[in-house]
Design a protein around this motif. Structure first.
Motif, short mmCIF file in Angstrom:
data_model
loop_
_atom_site.label_atom_id
_atom_site.label_comp_id
_atom_site.label_asym_id
_atom_site.label_seq_id
_atom_site.Cartn_x
_atom_site.Cartn_y
_atom_site.Cartn_z
N ASP A 73 -42.08 33.72 -7.66
CA ASP A 73 -41.99 32.51 -7.02
C ASP A 73 -40.87 32.85 -5.93
OD1 ASP A 73 -41.87 29.69 -6.16
OD2 ASP A 73 -40.66 29.20 -7.79
N LEU A 74 -39.74 33.85 -6.32
CA LEU A 74 -38.73 34.01 -5.41
C LEU A 74 -39.07 35.07 -4.26
CD1 LEU A 74 -35.97 34.87 -8.21
CD2 LEU A 74 -35.79 33.27 -6.23
N ILE A 75 -40.32 35.95 -4.67
CA ILE A 75 -40.74 36.72 -3.56
C ILE A 75 -41.35 36.07 -2.56
CG2 ILE A 75 -42.32 38.68 -3.09
CD1 ILE A 75 -41.61 39.75 -5.86
N VAL A 76 -42.18 34.96 -2.99
CA VAL A 76 -43.17 34.37 -1.89
C VAL A 76 -42.53 33.13 -1.28
CG1 VAL A 76 -45.48 33.03 -1.77
CG2 VAL A 76 -45.07 35.00 -3.65
N ASN A 77 -41.68 32.48 -2.11
CA ASN A 77 -41.08 31.41 -1.41
C ASN A 77 -39.58 31.38 -1.06
OD1 ASN A 77 -43.63 29.82 -1.52
ND2 ASN A 77 -43.37 29.79 -3.61
N PRO A 78 -39.12 31.73 0.18
CA PRO A 78 -37.73 32.26 0.34
C PRO A 78 -36.85 30.85 -0.07
CG PRO A 78 -39.19 32.73 2.28
CD PRO A 78 -40.13 31.92 1.27
N LYS A 79 -37.31 29.62 0.13
CA LYS A 79 -36.58 28.29 -0.19
C LYS A 79 -35.96 28.45 -1.52
CE LYS A 79 -37.96 25.39 3.62
NZ LYS A 79 -38.58 23.86 3.99
N VAL A 80 -36.90 29.05 -2.44
CA VAL A 80 -36.54 29.12 -3.91
C VAL A 80 -35.12 29.69 -4.19
CG1 VAL A 80 -37.09 29.75 -6.25
CG2 VAL A 80 -38.69 28.70 -4.78
N LYS A 81 -34.72 30.78 -3.22
CA LYS A 81 -33.68 31.39 -3.20
C LYS A 81 -32.40 30.44 -2.97
CE LYS A 81 -31.28 36.02 -2.06
NZ LYS A 81 -31.33 37.01 -1.06
N GLN A 82 -32.76 29.72 -1.96
CA GLN A 82 -31.70 28.75 -1.63
C GLN A 82 -31.20 27.86 -2.45
OE1 GLN A 82 -33.04 26.97 2.20
NE2 GLN A 82 -33.60 29.01 2.95
N VAL A 83 -32.40 27.60 -3.53
CA VAL A 83 -32.00 26.52 -4.54
C VAL A 83 -30.83 27.29 -5.51
CG1 VAL A 83 -32.87 25.26 -6.39
CG2 VAL A 83 -34.20 25.26 -4.27
N PHE A 84 -31.42 28.57 -5.82
CA PHE A 84 -30.42 29.37 -6.81
C PHE A 84 -29.07 29.21 -6.02
CE2 PHE A 84 -34.33 30.49 -8.69
CZ PHE A 84 -33.86 30.87 -9.88
N GLU A 85 -28.79 29.63 -5.00
CA GLU A 85 -27.63 29.95 -4.17
C GLU A 85 -26.91 28.45 -4.13
OE1 GLU A 85 -28.89 31.65 -0.52
OE2 GLU A 85 -28.92 33.63 -1.32
N THR A 86 -27.46 27.60 -3.71
CA THR A 86 -27.01 26.17 -3.82
C THR A 86 -26.34 25.79 -5.12
OG1 THR A 86 -28.23 25.49 -2.01
CG2 THR A 86 -26.95 23.73 -3.22
N ARG A 87 -27.28 25.98 -6.19
CA ARG A 87 -26.79 25.80 -7.63
C ARG A 87 -25.63 26.69 -8.07
NH1 ARG A 87 -27.03 27.40 -12.72
NH2 ARG A 87 -27.81 25.99 -14.35
N SER A 88 -25.42 27.54 -7.64
CA SER A 88 -24.17 28.38 -7.83
C SER A 88 -22.98 28.06 -7.13
CB SER A 88 -24.41 29.81 -7.36
OG SER A 88 -23.22 30.88 -7.74
N ARG A 89 -23.04 27.58 -5.96
CA ARG A 89 -22.15 26.90 -5.05
C ARG A 89 -21.48 25.70 -5.76
NH1 ARG A 89 -23.37 25.76 0.87
NH2 ARG A 89 -21.07 25.32 0.74
N ILE A 90 -22.76 24.88 -6.25
CA ILE A 90 -22.31 23.46 -6.87
C ILE A 90 -21.15 23.89 -8.23
CG2 ILE A 90 -23.16 21.73 -8.36
CD1 ILE A 90 -25.41 21.65 -6.29
N ILE A 91 -21.56 24.59 -9.09
CA ILE A 91 -20.98 25.07 -10.22
C ILE A 91 -19.56 25.34 -9.66
CG2 ILE A 91 -20.87 26.64 -12.16
CD1 ILE A 91 -24.05 26.50 -12.30
#
Length: 304
Positions: free
Chosen positions: A13-31
């Motif tokens: 999912d991470l390889i094929v859909n770049p927006k998914v990585k943004q979700v991980f990054e945003t989640r990290s920022r939120i915490i």
């Protein structure tokens, strides 16, 4: 695009859909932002036990495990609540924890058996103070992440401009579910309303649980904008302080956004005699087959 494959093979999912990585990054920022927000308000970050001899702090079915050296059963925690409260008893007046909880329940793209939650405690504060702080936190996160208080989530425009709506469970049932105010306190008429409205409820269900079954089925879906729902029935709030004006209800709130419960909090029950009675009621419910009911926690009562 296959949801099943995406969730089972996240690397793909991470390889094929770049927006998914943004979700991980945003989640990290939120915490990181939540942590900063709490530390700036003099809260101490702590870690409490993941394995507990008694499950507690929420109404949920636990995962069970076994400790070989001690020769006894343990439970993966369903919430850190009772251990964080022990810290408050010990004199730590503002504490928080961002960590995992485990609940042995249904699974879907919205409901994970293990999930991260922030839980915090604040001495000398009421549930109204906690609503103010929660609202302040969400407004802060929106401004930091998006630079605006209006965002679009899954096609719905959400407005985080304070103050958020505040409405009691009873008023929400009247406003959103069309319940006649005259039957709110009448168990038989309320049960009849629930059954006629196709609300999944048992005929021997208690008054408070019937009330909340109607709420879950008929009200939740209509709570799109950030909304604090207050004054929950005593029967479904075993750790909350009774409302002094109406002891059938507690000084508790849940925050709903886009039809989902995002937060739950209350003025804490700190009367050991009242707490023992609540645990005793929970034990009776457990004996009748309720797997989510609380155990009797003697050490927590001793702490209070």
């Amino acid at each position: 695009t296959d949801t099943e494959i995406r969730y089972r093979q996240r690397y793909l999912d991470l390889i094929v859909n770049p927006k998914v990585k943004q979700v991980f990054e945003t989640r990290s920022r939120i915490i990181q932002m939540i942590r900063r927000f709490m530390l700036d308000r003099d809260f101490l970050e702590v870690e409490t036990p993941m394995m507990q001899p008694l499950p507690g702090g929420a109404m949920a079915k636990p995962f069970k495990t076994f400790h070989n050296a001690l020769g006894m059963d343990f439970y993966l925690r369903i919430a850190p609540e009772l251990y964080l409260k022990r810290l408050v008893v010990g004199g730590m007046e503002r504490v928080f924890e961002i960590n995992r909880n485990f609940r042995n329940e249904g699974i879907s793209t919205f409901h994970n058996p293990e999930f991260t939650m922030m839980e915090f405690y604040m001495a000398y504060a009421t549930y109204e103070d906690l609503m103010d702080l929660t609202e302040e936190l969400l407004v802060f996160l929106c401004r930091e992440l998006f630079g605006t208080l209006k965002i679009t989530y899954q096609g719905t425009e959400l407005d985080f401009t304070p103050p958020f709506q505040r409405i009691s469970v009873v008023d929400a049932l009247i406003k959103y579910a069309g319940v006649d105010p005259g039957i709110i306190y009448d168990w038989e008429k309320l049960l009849d309303f629930a059954l006629r409205s196709n609300v999944p409820v048992e005929k021997n269900e208690s008054w408070g649980k019937v009330l909340m079954a109607i709420f879950d089925e008929k009200v939740e879906e209509k709570l799109l904008m950030p909304t604090f729902v207050t004054q929950y029935p005593l029967e479904v709030s075993p750790l909350s302080r009774k409302n002094p004006a109406d002891p059938l209800f507690t000084d508790r709130f849940e925050l709903y956004i886009c039809s989902k419960e995002i937060a739950n909090a209350f003025s804490e029950l700190n009367d050991p005699f009242d707490q023992r009675e609540r645990f005793a009621i929970q034990l009776k419910e457990k004996e009748t087959g309720d797997e989510e009911a609380h155990e009797m926690d003697e050490d927590f009562i001793r702490a209070l």
